[in-house]
Design a protein around this motif. Structure first.
Motif, short mmCIF file in Angstrom:
data_model
loop_
_atom_site.label_atom_id
_atom_site.label_comp_id
_atom_site.label_asym_id
_atom_site.label_seq_id
_atom_site.Cartn_x
_atom_site.Cartn_y
_atom_site.Cartn_z
N UNK A 5 -24.66 -38.41 -23.50
CA UNK A 5 -24.65 -38.88 -22.11
C UNK A 5 -23.53 -39.87 -21.84
N UNK A 6 -22.99 -40.46 -22.89
CA UNK A 6 -21.96 -41.48 -22.74
C UNK A 6 -20.59 -41.05 -23.24
N UNK A 7 -20.40 -39.76 -23.49
CA UNK A 7 -19.09 -39.25 -23.86
C UNK A 7 -18.21 -39.24 -22.61
N UNK A 8 -17.03 -39.83 -22.74
CA UNK A 8 -16.07 -39.88 -21.64
C UNK A 8 -14.70 -39.46 -22.16
N UNK A 9 -13.77 -39.34 -21.24
CA UNK A 9 -12.40 -39.00 -21.65
C UNK A 9 -11.80 -40.11 -22.52
N UNK A 10 -12.31 -41.32 -22.40
CA UNK A 10 -11.81 -42.44 -23.20
C UNK A 10 -12.30 -42.41 -24.65
N UNK A 11 -13.44 -41.77 -24.91
CA UNK A 11 -14.00 -41.85 -26.26
C UNK A 11 -14.29 -40.50 -26.91
N UNK A 12 -14.03 -39.40 -26.22
CA UNK A 12 -14.44 -38.09 -26.74
C UNK A 12 -13.78 -37.77 -28.09
N UNK A 17 -14.44 -37.02 -33.88
CA UNK A 17 -14.08 -37.34 -35.27
C UNK A 17 -15.32 -37.75 -36.07
N UNK A 18 -16.12 -38.62 -35.49
CA UNK A 18 -17.33 -39.08 -36.18
C UNK A 18 -18.35 -37.96 -36.36
N UNK A 19 -18.50 -37.13 -35.33
CA UNK A 19 -19.45 -36.01 -35.43
C UNK A 19 -19.04 -35.05 -36.54
N UNK A 34 -16.52 -30.15 -24.16
CA UNK A 34 -15.94 -31.12 -23.22
C UNK A 34 -14.42 -31.03 -23.26
N UNK A 35 -13.86 -31.00 -24.46
CA UNK A 35 -12.41 -30.96 -24.61
C UNK A 35 -11.83 -29.63 -24.13
N UNK A 36 -12.51 -28.54 -24.41
CA UNK A 36 -12.04 -27.24 -23.95
C UNK A 36 -11.94 -27.21 -22.43
N UNK A 37 -12.91 -27.79 -21.77
CA UNK A 37 -12.97 -27.76 -20.31
C UNK A 37 -12.01 -28.76 -19.66
N UNK A 38 -11.62 -29.78 -20.41
CA UNK A 38 -10.75 -30.83 -19.88
C UNK A 38 -9.45 -30.94 -20.68
N UNK A 44 -2.97 -34.70 -23.28
CA UNK A 44 -1.84 -35.54 -22.90
C UNK A 44 -2.16 -37.02 -22.99
N UNK A 45 -3.12 -37.36 -23.82
CA UNK A 45 -3.50 -38.77 -23.99
C UNK A 45 -2.99 -39.30 -25.32
N UNK A 46 -2.92 -40.61 -25.41
CA UNK A 46 -2.54 -41.22 -26.69
C UNK A 46 -3.60 -40.96 -27.75
N UNK A 47 -4.86 -40.87 -27.34
CA UNK A 47 -5.94 -40.59 -28.29
C UNK A 47 -5.73 -39.24 -28.97
N UNK A 48 -5.21 -38.27 -28.24
CA UNK A 48 -4.93 -36.96 -28.83
C UNK A 48 -3.93 -37.10 -29.97
N UNK A 49 -2.93 -37.94 -29.79
CA UNK A 49 -1.89 -38.11 -30.79
C UNK A 49 -2.42 -38.69 -32.10
#
Length: 93
Positions: A5-12, A17-19, A34-38, A44-49
């Protein structure tokens, strides 16, 4: 349930990784969906890198990513450049 319920684009990516690490299959699949749909936004985020190679390869196995192949290619290219810049060893395969 709370985590999903608390997964967001900032923490997905962190949650994914933890999952994967903890082998929480249901949460892993939730994050992948979530990632496939978004994907266009998320790739294009720094988190992806900062994704691990293992997690990146897991994502790329999906045929449900809502992005063109060329866009995915350039995102992965940027991921590789970032990894090299950080001094990470990215093996060829």
């Amino acid at each position: 349930q709370y985590v999903k319920e608390n997964v967001t684009s900032d923490n997905v990516f962190d949650v994914l990784e933890e999952a994967c690490f903890l082998q929480f299959e249901e949460l892993r699949q939730f994050c992948k969906t979530y990632l496939e749909q978004n994907a266009r936004e998320m790739f294009n985020t720094e988190a992806f890198l900062t994704l691990s190679k293992t997690t990146l390869l897991e994502l790329l196995k999906s045929d449900k990513i809502h992005m063109g192949e060329l866009e995915i290619f350039f995102s992965v290219l940027e991921w590789g450049k970032f990894q090299v810049k950080q001094g990470n060893n990215v093996e060829k395969r």
